[in-house]
Motif scaffolding. Sequence first.
Motif, PDB file in Angstrom:
ATOM      1  N   PHE A  57      49.375  44.053  53.202  1.00  0.00           N
ATOM      2  CA  PHE A  57      49.607  43.453  54.523  1.00  0.00           C
ATOM      3  C   PHE A  57      50.912  42.666  54.471  1.00  0.00           C
ATOM      4  O   PHE A  57      51.045  41.723  53.695  1.00  0.00           O
ATOM      5  CB  PHE A  57      48.447  42.522  54.905  1.00  0.00           C
ATOM      6  CG  PHE A  57      48.476  42.080  56.340  1.00  0.00           C
ATOM      7  CD1 PHE A  57      47.920  42.858  57.348  1.00  0.00           C
ATOM      8  CD2 PHE A  57      49.075  40.871  56.697  1.00  0.00           C
ATOM      9  CE1 PHE A  57      47.951  42.448  58.679  1.00  0.00           C
ATOM     10  CE2 PHE A  57      49.117  40.452  58.020  1.00  0.00           C
ATOM     11  CZ  PHE A  57      48.550  41.244  59.014  1.00  0.00           C
ATOM     12  N   SER A  58      51.870  43.085  55.275  1.00  0.00           N
ATOM     13  CA  SER A  58      53.195  42.466  55.233  1.00  0.00           C
ATOM     14  C   SER A  58      53.316  41.320  56.223  1.00  0.00           C
ATOM     15  O   SER A  58      52.473  41.151  57.121  1.00  0.00           O
ATOM     16  CB  SER A  58      54.276  43.515  55.542  1.00  0.00           C
ATOM     17  OG  SER A  58      54.292  43.807  56.935  1.00  0.00           O
ATOM     18  N   THR A  59      54.372  40.547  56.070  1.00  0.00           N
ATOM     19  CA  THR A  59      54.635  39.457  57.008  1.00  0.00           C
ATOM     20  C   THR A  59      54.917  40.003  58.401  1.00  0.00           C
ATOM     21  O   THR A  59      54.762  39.281  59.400  1.00  0.00           O
ATOM     22  CB  THR A  59      55.832  38.612  56.532  1.00  0.00           C
ATOM     23  OG1 THR A  59      56.938  39.492  56.211  1.00  0.00           O
ATOM     24  CG2 THR A  59      55.479  37.803  55.293  1.00  0.00           C
ATOM     25  N   GLU A  60      55.324  41.264  58.480  1.00  0.00           N
ATOM     26  CA  GLU A  60      55.611  41.888  59.776  1.00  0.00           C
ATOM     27  C   GLU A  60      54.369  42.488  60.444  1.00  0.00           C
ATOM     28  O   GLU A  60      54.367  42.772  61.639  1.00  0.00           O
ATOM     29  CB  GLU A  60      56.665  42.993  59.612  1.00  0.00           C
ATOM     30  CG  GLU A  60      58.070  42.490  59.309  1.00  0.00           C
ATOM     31  CD  GLU A  60      58.249  42.069  57.857  1.00  0.00           C
ATOM     32  OE1 GLU A  60      57.493  42.569  56.982  1.00  0.00           O
ATOM     33  OE2 GLU A  60      59.128  41.225  57.598  1.00  0.00           O
ATOM     34  N   ASN A  61      53.308  42.687  59.651  1.00  0.00           N
ATOM     35  CA  ASN A  61      52.106  43.328  60.203  1.00  0.00           C
ATOM     36  C   ASN A  61      51.374  42.472  61.235  1.00  0.00           C
ATOM     37  O   ASN A  61      50.519  42.986  61.971  1.00  0.00           O
ATOM     38  CB  ASN A  61      51.129  43.702  59.077  1.00  0.00           C
ATOM     39  CG  ASN A  61      51.574  44.907  58.280  1.00  0.00           C
ATOM     40  OD1 ASN A  61      51.164  45.094  57.131  1.00  0.00           O
ATOM     41  ND2 ASN A  61      52.426  45.752  58.865  1.00  0.00           N
ATOM     42  N   TRP A  62      51.711  41.188  61.320  1.00  0.00           N
ATOM     43  CA  TRP A  62      51.108  40.337  62.349  1.00  0.00           C
ATOM     44  C   TRP A  62      51.509  40.797  63.746  1.00  0.00           C
ATOM     45  O   TRP A  62      50.850  40.422  64.727  1.00  0.00           O
ATOM     46  CB  TRP A  62      51.531  38.873  62.142  1.00  0.00           C
ATOM     47  CG  TRP A  62      51.055  38.251  60.875  1.00  0.00           C
ATOM     48  CD1 TRP A  62      51.806  37.981  59.765  1.00  0.00           C
ATOM     49  CD2 TRP A  62      49.722  37.830  60.553  1.00  0.00           C
ATOM     50  NE1 TRP A  62      51.033  37.416  58.784  1.00  0.00           N
ATOM     51  CE2 TRP A  62      49.750  37.309  59.242  1.00  0.00           C
ATOM     52  CE3 TRP A  62      48.509  37.835  61.258  1.00  0.00           C
ATOM     53  CZ2 TRP A  62      48.603  36.796  58.620  1.00  0.00           C
ATOM     54  CZ3 TRP A  62      47.367  37.340  60.638  1.00  0.00           C
ATOM     55  CH2 TRP A  62      47.426  36.822  59.335  1.00  0.00           C
ATOM     56  N   LYS A  63      52.559  41.606  63.835  1.00  0.00           N
ATOM     57  CA  LYS A  63      53.033  42.089  65.139  1.00  0.00           C
ATOM     58  C   LYS A  63      52.153  43.208  65.699  1.00  0.00           C
ATOM     59  O   LYS A  63      52.317  43.598  66.852  1.00  0.00           O
ATOM     60  CB  LYS A  63      54.479  42.602  65.013  1.00  0.00           C
ATOM     61  CG  LYS A  63      55.474  41.556  64.537  1.00  0.00           C
ATOM     62  CD  LYS A  63      56.837  42.186  64.294  1.00  0.00           C
ATOM     63  CE  LYS A  63      57.824  41.195  63.721  1.00  0.00           C
ATOM     64  NZ  LYS A  63      59.144  41.822  63.413  1.00  0.00           N
ATOM     65  N   ARG A  64      51.252  43.719  64.905  1.00  0.00           N
ATOM     66  CA  ARG A  64      50.381  44.790  65.364  1.00  0.00           C
ATOM     67  C   ARG A  64      49.382  44.251  66.400  1.00  0.00           C
ATOM     68  O   ARG A  64      49.215  43.036  66.535  1.00  0.00           O
ATOM     69  CB  ARG A  64      49.639  45.408  64.176  1.00  0.00           C
ATOM     70  CG  ARG A  64      50.574  46.130  63.212  1.00  0.00           C
ATOM     71  CD  ARG A  64      49.816  46.864  62.140  1.00  0.00           C
ATOM     72  NE  ARG A  64      50.714  47.641  61.290  1.00  0.00           N
ATOM     73  CZ  ARG A  64      50.307  48.474  60.346  1.00  0.00           C
ATOM     74  NH1 ARG A  64      49.015  48.665  60.143  1.00  0.00           N
ATOM     75  NH2 ARG A  64      51.200  49.140  59.609  1.00  0.00           N
ATOM     76  N   LEU A 130      49.749  40.368  50.081  1.00  0.00           N
ATOM     77  CA  LEU A 130      49.041  39.925  51.283  1.00  0.00           C
ATOM     78  C   LEU A 130      49.886  38.899  52.030  1.00  0.00           C
ATOM     79  O   LEU A 130      50.265  37.881  51.453  1.00  0.00           O
ATOM     80  CB  LEU A 130      47.693  39.316  50.894  1.00  0.00           C
ATOM     81  CG  LEU A 130      46.765  40.230  50.071  1.00  0.00           C
ATOM     82  CD1 LEU A 130      45.570  39.446  49.552  1.00  0.00           C
ATOM     83  CD2 LEU A 130      46.308  41.415  50.915  1.00  0.00           C
ATOM     84  N   ASN A 131      50.137  39.179  53.308  1.00  0.00           N
ATOM     85  CA  ASN A 131      51.112  38.378  54.065  1.00  0.00           C
ATOM     86  C   ASN A 131      52.368  38.227  53.216  1.00  0.00           C
ATOM     87  O   ASN A 131      52.875  37.136  52.996  1.00  0.00           O
ATOM     88  CB  ASN A 131      50.561  37.003  54.450  1.00  0.00           C
ATOM     89  CG  ASN A 131      51.455  36.298  55.468  1.00  0.00           C
ATOM     90  OD1 ASN A 131      52.100  36.932  56.304  1.00  0.00           O
ATOM     91  ND2 ASN A 131      51.505  34.980  55.392  1.00  0.00           N
ATOM     92  N   TYR A 132      52.837  39.363  52.738  1.00  0.00           N
ATOM     93  CA  TYR A 132      53.973  39.395  51.818  1.00  0.00           C
ATOM     94  C   TYR A 132      55.189  40.024  52.482  1.00  0.00           C
ATOM     95  O   TYR A 132      55.095  41.037  53.177  1.00  0.00           O
ATOM     96  CB  TYR A 132      53.624  40.199  50.560  1.00  0.00           C
ATOM     97  CG  TYR A 132      54.802  40.361  49.632  1.00  0.00           C
ATOM     98  CD1 TYR A 132      55.066  39.414  48.662  1.00  0.00           C
ATOM     99  CD2 TYR A 132      55.688  41.430  49.782  1.00  0.00           C
ATOM    100  CE1 TYR A 132      56.179  39.528  47.840  1.00  0.00           C
ATOM    101  CE2 TYR A 132      56.797  41.562  48.968  1.00  0.00           C
ATOM    102  CZ  TYR A 132      57.039  40.600  48.001  1.00  0.00           C
ATOM    103  OH  TYR A 132      58.144  40.699  47.203  1.00  0.00           O
ATOM    104  N   GLY A 133      56.334  39.424  52.226  1.00  0.00           N
ATOM    105  CA  GLY A 133      57.627  39.983  52.573  1.00  0.00           C
ATOM    106  C   GLY A 133      58.596  39.520  51.502  1.00  0.00           C
ATOM    107  O   GLY A 133      58.575  38.351  51.104  1.00  0.00           O
ATOM    108  N   ALA A 134      59.440  40.411  51.015  1.00  0.00           N
ATOM    109  CA  ALA A 134      60.329  40.049  49.911  1.00  0.00           C
ATOM    110  C   ALA A 134      61.319  38.960  50.296  1.00  0.00           C
ATOM    111  O   ALA A 134      61.635  38.073  49.494  1.00  0.00           O
ATOM    112  CB  ALA A 134      61.066  41.282  49.413  1.00  0.00           C
TER     113      ALA A 134
END
Length: 225
Positions: A57-64, A130-134
């Motif tokens: 789950f990426s930091t960008e996936n909250w946009k879903r 999880l809630n990960y973005g590089a």
Amino acid sequence: MNQAKHIAIIMDGNGRWAEMKGKKRVKGHEAGSEVVREITEFCAAHNDIERLTLYAFSTENWKRPRLEVEYLMKLLEKYLKNELETYIKNNIRFEPIGDLRAFSKSLQKTINEVQQKTAHCDGLVQSLALNYGAKDELLRAINNIKCSENDITEEMLLNALDCSHDVDLLIRTGGDHRISNFLLWQLAYAELFFCDTLWPDFSSKELEKIIKEFKKIERRFGGLK
């Protein structure tokens, strides 16, 4: 011969897999979670594989869509509770990476409990991003380094990252050829493999085939052999 000590996977294609079958996107995530178990057990059975890092789950996936995000949170909590026995049975240590503060208290508790209960395992290390973005990882690392007069060194930054282990082999399923803000620092000298297979159709046989191809590559790390 190369050893894929650290394998990282971008598990892409769950939603498209479900839509192609006329199902709701969440069914793709359910099917994908079963593949996570298969791939993790495969890696745990091979002593030369030390770490498996999965982009969950990426930091960008909250946009879903909100309902999809809510379902993913419930699925993650259910997965971790169900897989605890699998982790212990296969001597797998669970180490999450990412900023967990955004999750509910209940999910944070489950994540912490699974991590604590598998801390004694000394086989494969499975990391779920999880809630990960590089980019977020790098910023948090830099902000957490306490410097006075000294410049930040590579060693200092490495130790402050969520993951301090270089990746040997990156695999992305689903057909796209990009790394999507995943482990930018750790991927510096990784070998990248992109496959068209959607994640719910990915298998340990396909992973084994990729590893065999990886072992044939001449890795120079900027030098000459």
